[in-house]
Write an enzyme that holds these catalytic residues in place. Structure first.
Site, PDB file in Angstrom:
ATOM      1  N   GLY A  74     -24.793  -1.098   2.634  1.00 12.04           N
ATOM      2  CA  GLY A  74     -23.700  -2.018   2.932  1.00 12.04           C
ATOM      3  C   GLY A  74     -22.437  -1.195   3.097  1.00 12.04           C
ATOM      4  O   GLY A  74     -22.494  -0.031   3.488  1.00 12.04           O
ATOM      5  N   CYS A  79     -18.829   0.678   6.633  1.00 10.13           N
ATOM      6  CA  CYS A  79     -19.138   1.609   7.735  1.00 10.13           C
ATOM      7  C   CYS A  79     -20.523   1.408   8.340  1.00 10.13           C
ATOM      8  O   CYS A  79     -20.627   0.944   9.468  1.00 10.13           O
ATOM      9  CB  CYS A  79     -18.972   3.048   7.257  1.00 10.13           C
ATOM     10  SG  CYS A  79     -17.305   3.362   6.665  1.00 10.13           S
ATOM     11  N   LYS A  86       0.834  -1.202   0.000  1.00  5.90           N
ATOM     12  CA  LYS A  86       0.000   0.000   0.000  1.00  5.90           C
ATOM     13  C   LYS A  86       0.877   1.264   0.000  1.00  5.90           C
ATOM     14  O   LYS A  86       0.694   2.159  -0.823  1.00  5.90           O
ATOM     15  CB  LYS A  86      -0.859  -0.022   1.265  1.00  5.90           C
ATOM     16  CG  LYS A  86      -2.214   0.600   1.080  1.00  5.90           C
ATOM     17  CD  LYS A  86      -3.001   0.584   2.367  1.00  5.90           C
ATOM     18  CE  LYS A  86      -3.902  -0.616   2.518  1.00  5.90           C
ATOM     19  NZ  LYS A  86      -4.616  -0.628   3.804  1.00  5.90           N
TER      20      LYS A  86
HETATM   21  C1  UGA Z   1     -20.976   6.447   5.266  1.00  2.00           C
HETATM   22  C2  UGA Z   1     -21.472   7.830   5.683  1.00  2.00           C
HETATM   23  O1  UGA Z   1     -22.359   8.349   4.687  1.00  2.00           O
HETATM   24  C3  UGA Z   1     -20.312   8.797   5.863  1.00  2.00           C
HETATM   25  O2  UGA Z   1     -20.774  10.061   6.325  1.00  2.00           O
HETATM   26  C4  UGA Z   1     -19.345   8.197   6.878  1.00  2.00           C
HETATM   27  O3  UGA Z   1     -18.199   9.031   7.049  1.00  2.00           O
HETATM   28  C5  UGA Z   1     -18.885   6.826   6.389  1.00  2.00           C
HETATM   29  O4  UGA Z   1     -20.018   5.968   6.214  1.00  2.00           O
HETATM   30  C6  UGA Z   1     -17.940   6.268   7.413  1.00  2.00           C
HETATM   31  O5  UGA Z   1     -18.382   5.979   8.522  1.00  2.00           O
HETATM   32  O6  UGA Z   1     -16.738   6.199   7.153  1.00  2.00           O
HETATM   33  P1  UGA Z   1     -20.167   5.381   2.945  1.00  2.00           P
HETATM   34  O7  UGA Z   1     -20.164   4.062   3.659  1.00  2.00           O
HETATM   35  O8  UGA Z   1     -19.007   5.746   2.117  1.00  2.00           O
HETATM   36  O9  UGA Z   1     -20.359   6.584   3.988  1.00  2.00           O
HETATM   37  O10 UGA Z   1     -21.414   5.367   1.971  1.00  2.00           O
HETATM   38  P2  UGA Z   1     -22.849   6.004   1.862  1.00  2.00           P
HETATM   39  O11 UGA Z   1     -22.847   6.914   0.694  1.00  2.00           O
HETATM   40  O12 UGA Z   1     -23.340   6.547   3.132  1.00  2.00           O
HETATM   41  O13 UGA Z   1     -23.704   4.715   1.473  1.00  2.00           O
HETATM   42  C7  UGA Z   1     -23.804   3.627   2.370  1.00  2.00           C
HETATM   43  C8  UGA Z   1     -24.729   2.579   1.837  1.00  2.00           C
HETATM   44  O14 UGA Z   1     -26.067   3.055   1.878  1.00  2.00           O
HETATM   45  C9  UGA Z   1     -24.487   2.170   0.379  1.00  2.00           C
HETATM   46  O15 UGA Z   1     -24.601   0.765   0.260  1.00  2.00           O
HETATM   47  C10 UGA Z   1     -25.589   2.864  -0.379  1.00  2.00           C
HETATM   48  O16 UGA Z   1     -25.948   2.190  -1.556  1.00  2.00           O
HETATM   49  C11 UGA Z   1     -26.706   2.833   0.640  1.00  2.00           C
HETATM   50  N1  UGA Z   1     -27.718   3.892   0.452  1.00  2.00           N
HETATM   51  C12 UGA Z   1     -27.372   5.191   0.546  1.00  2.00           C
HETATM   52  C13 UGA Z   1     -29.031   3.518   0.196  1.00  2.00           C
HETATM   53  O17 UGA Z   1     -29.379   2.332   0.123  1.00  2.00           O
HETATM   54  N2  UGA Z   1     -29.965   4.504   0.029  1.00  2.00           N
HETATM   55  C14 UGA Z   1     -29.644   5.819   0.115  1.00  2.00           C
HETATM   56  O18 UGA Z   1     -30.558   6.656  -0.059  1.00  2.00           O
HETATM   57  C15 UGA Z   1     -28.328   6.170   0.369  1.00  2.00           C
END
Ligand code: UGA
Length: 434
Positions: free
Chosen positions: A257, A260, A35
């Site tokens: 999923g 996080c 990495k």
């Molecule tokens: C999430 C949080 O949004 C961030 O603010 C946080 O910093 C991060 O976790 C973390 O703890 O590090 P992330 O996991 O990158 O970010 O992704 P998201 O964009 O939040 O999406 C998470 C999941 O929810 C994805 O599988 C996405 O497809 C799903 N999702 C999101 C839905 O099913 N519906 C929605 O309306 C939005």
């Protein structure tokens, strides 16, 4: 400022590159030699828009370097802790092994006045425990949770919605050091909130718990809509116009999923139990259960669409990443659906613009095609599980119809124009959508 960033995963690599891009002198430290050497050559070990540009700029300017040796953190004024806190094997709580290991390795190199900045997502109370050891060196610990989203990580790091800094009773100077470190964002009016250590840790857990709850709420409505013959996407639009609710994170489908939200809500609930307040977040178990049910429902929709069995049928699965603009497959609902269909005897072919390498390494039993058309060719059913633009916007129902054996599509993200697909003779099935 001179900075070290300990842990160069999705969080640390982006943070290191972003800090160098605003003029700091940064060393990123990670135990994984592959990495660090990739990063040192300006190559991102994972897919993240704009990251390589920043890495190359930083490395070329001499402000950004990478190392596997913690001794290289010595001399930095600010040390960011950005290691992972995965779900503990066999349990629900967070595994703090990497946090504890990193701090133990860093302690010998800390000098009085250094500031250690925790960014990893940890159970509340962790910072207070670490502060004792760190304080014994004369350094100060503050907690500064990170809210970046994968796929938007560079944007979110450089222009965050807010900066939260938790500090102990003698942490004033450390807070000011951090305010200076983030002056690029602070000077443009980004809210800078100062709290105690425990509140800062809780803010992160609460934010992810809220987001997960919002997604499971709309997916619960999708279950009801399906039973009642209503449309959850129109429902989401309608309630989303209320500014108190808001349309964002009301995307229904196969659920959340990634590395996080799933593990963070479980760790949050586990910590609440330890604090004797399990009942306060009992609903998070329901949030988790609703979320996992969506994957079952997507699979059963494919089975139903193929007249009761997928055995021996060719199913094209569009998407493997847990969301678009990412190659991350950790706890990916998309891949989970693919694996289950294969378990039922379907001949599954998965395609994804970025995540095929990771998916194939984790699930070699599935077939993969880099090219979307090759995945679609001869399919008895198509399942859209990651809403990449390549599928959501760029797929033409007529042209796609000419490739497949049967015009059957399950839209696991409720993101296609159902009328257009039906008009082209497709049996279109959304999730809680008409
Ligand atoms: C999430 C949080 O949004 C961030 O603010 C946080 O910093 C991060 O976790 C973390 O703890 O590090 P992330 O996991 O990158 O970010 O992704 P998201 O964009 O939040 O999406 C998470 C999941 O929810 C994805 O599988 C996405 O497809 C799903 N999702 C999101 C839905 O099913 N519906 C929605 O309306 C939005």
């Amino acid at each position: 400022m001179r900075m070290s960033v300990i842990g160069c995963g999705y969080l640390g690599a982006v943070h290191a590159a972003a800090m160098a891009s605003i003029g700091h002198e940064v060393v990123g430290i990670d135990l994984d030699e592959r990495k660090t050497s990739a990063l040192a050559h300006g190559v991102a070990p994972f897919f993240e828009p704009r990251l390589e540009e920043l890495l190359r700029e930083g490395v070329d300017s001499g402000r950004l370097r990478f190392s596997t040796d913690m001794a290289d953190a010595a001399g930095a004024d600010v040390h960011f802790l950005a290691v992972g806190t995965p779900q503990a094997p066999g349990g629900q709580a967070a595994d703090l092994r990497f946090v504890d290991g990193a701090i133990a390795a860093l302690l010998p190199f800390l000098r009085p006045g250094d500031v250690v900045v925790g960014k990893s997502t940890v159970p509340v109370g962790t910072a207070a425990r670490l502060a004792e050891d760190i304080g014994s060196t004369g350094a100060e610990l503050v907690w500064n949770p990170e809210f970046l989203r994968e796929g938007w990580a560079v944007h979110d790091t450089l222009t965050p919605d807010r900066i939260v800094v938790g500090a102990g009773p003698r942490g004033e100077r450390a807070v000011e050091v951090l305010r200076t470190a983030y002056s690029a964002a602070v000077s443009t009016g980004t809210p800078f909130l100062v709290t105690d250590l425990a509140t800062a840790e809780l803010v992160k857990g609460a934010a992810n718990a809220f987001l997960a709850t919002k997604i499971s709420f709309i997916n619960a409505m999708a279950e009801i809509a399906e039973a009642a013959g209503a449309d959850v996407t129109l429902l989401a639009d309608a309630i989303g116009h209320d500014p108190r609710i808001g349309r964002r994170y009301l995307g229904s489908g196969i659920g959340f999923g990634g590395g996080c939200l799933p593990k963070d809500i479980r760790a949050f609930a586990a910590r609440a139990e330890e604090l004797g307040r399990g009942e306060s977040v009992g609903f998070l178990h329901e949030v988790d259960a609703i979320n996992l049910r969506r994957r079952d429902r997507a699979v059963s929709l494919v089975v139903e669409a193929l007249d009761g069995t997928v055995f021996g049928k060719r199913v094209a699965v569009l998407g493997a990443a847990f969301k678009p603009f990412s190659d991350d497959i950790r706890d990916s609902p998309a891949l989970d659906v693919a694996v289950r269909l294969r378990g039922l005897g379907a001949e599954v072919v998965v395609t994804d613009p970025a995540a095929i390498g990771n998916a194939a390494a984790a699930h070699p039993q599935l077939a993969y095609e880099l090219d979307r058309d090759d995945a679609l060719r001869g399919a008895d059913a198509v399942v859209l599980v990651t809403e990449w633009d390549e599928y959501r916007r760029e797929m033409d129902p007529e042209r796609t119809g000419a490739l497949v054996a049967r015009r059957v599509i399950v839209d696991g993200r409720n993101c296609l124009d159902s009328a257009a697909w039906r008009a082209a003779g497709w049996a279109y099935q959304g999730m809680g959508r008409l």
